[in-house]
Design a protein around this motif. Structure first.
Motif, PDB file in Angstrom:
ATOM      1  N   ARG A  41       0.842  -1.201   0.000  1.00 13.53           N
ATOM      2  CA  ARG A  41       0.000   0.000   0.000  1.00 13.53           C
ATOM      3  C   ARG A  41       0.871   1.242   0.000  1.00 13.53           C
ATOM      4  NH1 ARG A  41      -0.955   3.731   3.156  1.00 13.53           N
ATOM      5  NH2 ARG A  41      -0.076   2.667   4.945  1.00 13.53           N
ATOM      6  N   ARG A  42       1.930   1.241   0.813  1.00 13.42           N
ATOM      7  CA  ARG A  42       2.853   2.387   0.861  1.00 13.42           C
ATOM      8  C   ARG A  42       3.538   2.572  -0.491  1.00 13.42           C
ATOM      9  NH1 ARG A  42       3.892   0.073   5.892  1.00 13.42           N
ATOM     10  NH2 ARG A  42       5.849  -0.801   5.109  1.00 13.42           N
ATOM     11  N   PHE A  43       3.931   1.473  -1.130  1.00 16.55           N
ATOM     12  CA  PHE A  43       4.546   1.548  -2.460  1.00 16.55           C
ATOM     13  C   PHE A  43       3.594   2.240  -3.440  1.00 16.55           C
ATOM     14  CE2 PHE A  43       4.522  -0.368  -6.688  1.00 16.55           C
ATOM     15  CZ  PHE A  43       5.765   0.032  -7.160  1.00 16.55           C
ATOM     16  N   TRP A  44       2.329   1.790  -3.461  1.00 16.79           N
ATOM     17  CA  TRP A  44       1.375   2.372  -4.403  1.00 16.79           C
ATOM     18  C   TRP A  44       1.057   3.815  -4.052  1.00 16.79           C
ATOM     19  CZ3 TRP A  44       1.004   0.802  -8.995  1.00 16.79           C
ATOM     20  CH2 TRP A  44       1.211  -0.538  -9.305  1.00 16.79           C
ATOM     21  N   ASP A  45       0.997   4.145  -2.780  1.00 12.74           N
ATOM     22  CA  ASP A  45       0.780   5.546  -2.395  1.00 12.74           C
ATOM     23  C   ASP A  45       1.910   6.422  -2.925  1.00 12.74           C
ATOM     24  OD1 ASP A  45      -1.589   4.979  -1.080  1.00 12.74           O
ATOM     25  OD2 ASP A  45      -0.708   5.042   0.942  1.00 12.74           O
ATOM     26  N   ARG A  46       3.170   5.974  -2.751  1.00 12.27           N
ATOM     27  CA  ARG A  46       4.315   6.749  -3.265  1.00 12.27           C
ATOM     28  C   ARG A  46       4.263   6.854  -4.784  1.00 12.27           C
ATOM     29  NH1 ARG A  46       7.006   3.475   0.476  1.00 12.27           N
ATOM     30  NH2 ARG A  46       7.849   2.210  -1.219  1.00 12.27           N
ATOM     31  N   SER A  47       3.905   5.756  -5.435  1.00 17.08           N
ATOM     32  CA  SER A  47       3.839   5.759  -6.901  1.00 17.08           C
ATOM     33  C   SER A  47       2.770   6.722  -7.405  1.00 17.08           C
ATOM     34  CB  SER A  47       3.554   4.347  -7.421  1.00 17.08           C
ATOM     35  OG  SER A  47       4.599   3.474  -7.071  1.00 17.08           O
ATOM     36  N   PHE A  48       1.611   6.719  -6.781  1.00 19.17           N
ATOM     37  CA  PHE A  48       0.543   7.628  -7.204  1.00 19.17           C
ATOM     38  C   PHE A  48       0.890   9.078  -6.875  1.00 19.17           C
ATOM     39  CE2 PHE A  48      -2.386   3.807  -6.961  1.00 19.17           C
ATOM     40  CZ  PHE A  48      -2.471   3.684  -8.337  1.00 19.17           C
ATOM     41  N   ASP A  49       1.570   9.306  -5.758  1.00 18.18           N
ATOM     42  CA  ASP A  49       2.007  10.669  -5.424  1.00 18.18           C
ATOM     43  C   ASP A  49       2.995  11.175  -6.473  1.00 18.18           C
ATOM     44  OD1 ASP A  49       0.401  10.702  -3.174  1.00 18.18           O
ATOM     45  OD2 ASP A  49       2.050  10.308  -1.761  1.00 18.18           O
ATOM     46  N   ALA A  50       3.927  10.318  -6.879  1.00 16.53           N
ATOM     47  CA  ALA A  50       4.899  10.705  -7.907  1.00 16.53           C
ATOM     48  C   ALA A  50       4.200  10.978  -9.235  1.00 16.53           C
ATOM     49  CB  ALA A  50       5.955   9.618  -8.069  1.00 16.53           C
ATOM     50  N   LEU A  51       3.233  10.163  -9.586  1.00 23.84           N
ATOM     51  CA  LEU A  51       2.473  10.382 -10.814  1.00 23.84           C
ATOM     52  C   LEU A  51       1.712  11.695 -10.742  1.00 23.84           C
ATOM     53  CD1 LEU A  51       1.412   9.433 -13.570  1.00 23.84           C
ATOM     54  CD2 LEU A  51      -0.364   8.144 -12.336  1.00 23.84           C
ATOM     55  N   ASP A  52       1.092  11.955  -9.597  1.00 17.92           N
ATOM     56  CA  ASP A  52       0.365  13.212  -9.415  1.00 17.92           C
ATOM     57  C   ASP A  52       1.305  14.410  -9.563  1.00 17.92           C
ATOM     58  OD1 ASP A  52      -2.013  14.720  -8.786  1.00 17.92           O
ATOM     59  OD2 ASP A  52      -1.121  15.081  -6.805  1.00 17.92           O
ATOM     60  N   ASP A  53       2.501  14.318  -8.968  1.00 20.63           N
ATOM     61  CA  ASP A  53       3.487  15.398  -9.101  1.00 20.63           C
ATOM     62  C   ASP A  53       3.869  15.595 -10.559  1.00 20.63           C
ATOM     63  OD1 ASP A  53       3.432  15.685  -6.352  1.00 20.63           O
ATOM     64  OD2 ASP A  53       5.349  14.650  -6.023  1.00 20.63           O
ATOM     65  N   GLN A  54       4.095  14.496 -11.273  1.00 20.13           N
ATOM     66  CA  GLN A  54       4.470  14.576 -12.684  1.00 20.13           C
ATOM     67  C   GLN A  54       3.363  15.226 -13.506  1.00 20.13           C
ATOM     68  OE1 GLN A  54       7.428  13.814 -14.031  1.00 20.13           O
ATOM     69  NE2 GLN A  54       6.699  14.512 -16.018  1.00 20.13           N
ATOM     70  N   LEU A  55       2.138  14.810 -13.287  1.00 16.31           N
ATOM     71  CA  LEU A  55       1.016  15.382 -14.044  1.00 16.31           C
ATOM     72  C   LEU A  55       0.821  16.855 -13.716  1.00 16.31           C
ATOM     73  CD1 LEU A  55      -1.502  12.414 -13.811  1.00 16.31           C
ATOM     74  CD2 LEU A  55      -0.164  13.117 -15.801  1.00 16.31           C
TER      75      LEU A  55
END
Length: 112
Positions: free
Chosen positions: A88-102
């Motif tokens: 869950r922490r991995f996916w939270d970090r991944s989605f946060d990074a994607l959100d930052d990129q977008l």
């Protein structure tokens, strides 16, 4: 054959009937007859499910006269929850990074 506790836990949780039994036991202890009531299966079939849960240490069975009430051992679910929480922490970090990129791309900048 699963030998470590985490494997036994996930093997026991793989069956929807056993998950339903655990949900039922989260409300309090119950006898085999109580547990079997909502299911369309025989008492021996329910007993086999209880044996799997007991081998995985997800439930314990006591003795009250001729009854053997089952109760949930929720603490044994903690290692499985911790294992899942790492993902869950991995996916939270991944989605946060994607959100930052977008967000950066919307502003016309990149974080390269």
């Amino acid at each position: 054959m699963a030998t470590d506790q985490l494997s036994r836990t996930f093997a026991a949780l793989s069956d929807p009937t056993r998950r339903a039994i655990l949900a039922m036991l989260s409300q309090g202890e119950a006898t085999v007859n109580d547990i079997a009531a909502p299911f369309e299966m025989s008492l021996p079939a329910i007993s086999k499910h209880l044996q799997v849960l007991e081998r995985a240490a997800l439930i314990s069975r006591g003795r009250d006269a001729q009854w053997r009430p089952a109760r949930l051992n929720a603490v044994t679910l903690a290692p499985a929850a911790d294992w899942i929480d790492g993902y869950r922490r991995f996916w939270d970090r991944s989605f946060d990074a994607l959100d930052d990129q977008l967000t950066s791309e919307e502003k016309g900048t990149t974080n390269d």
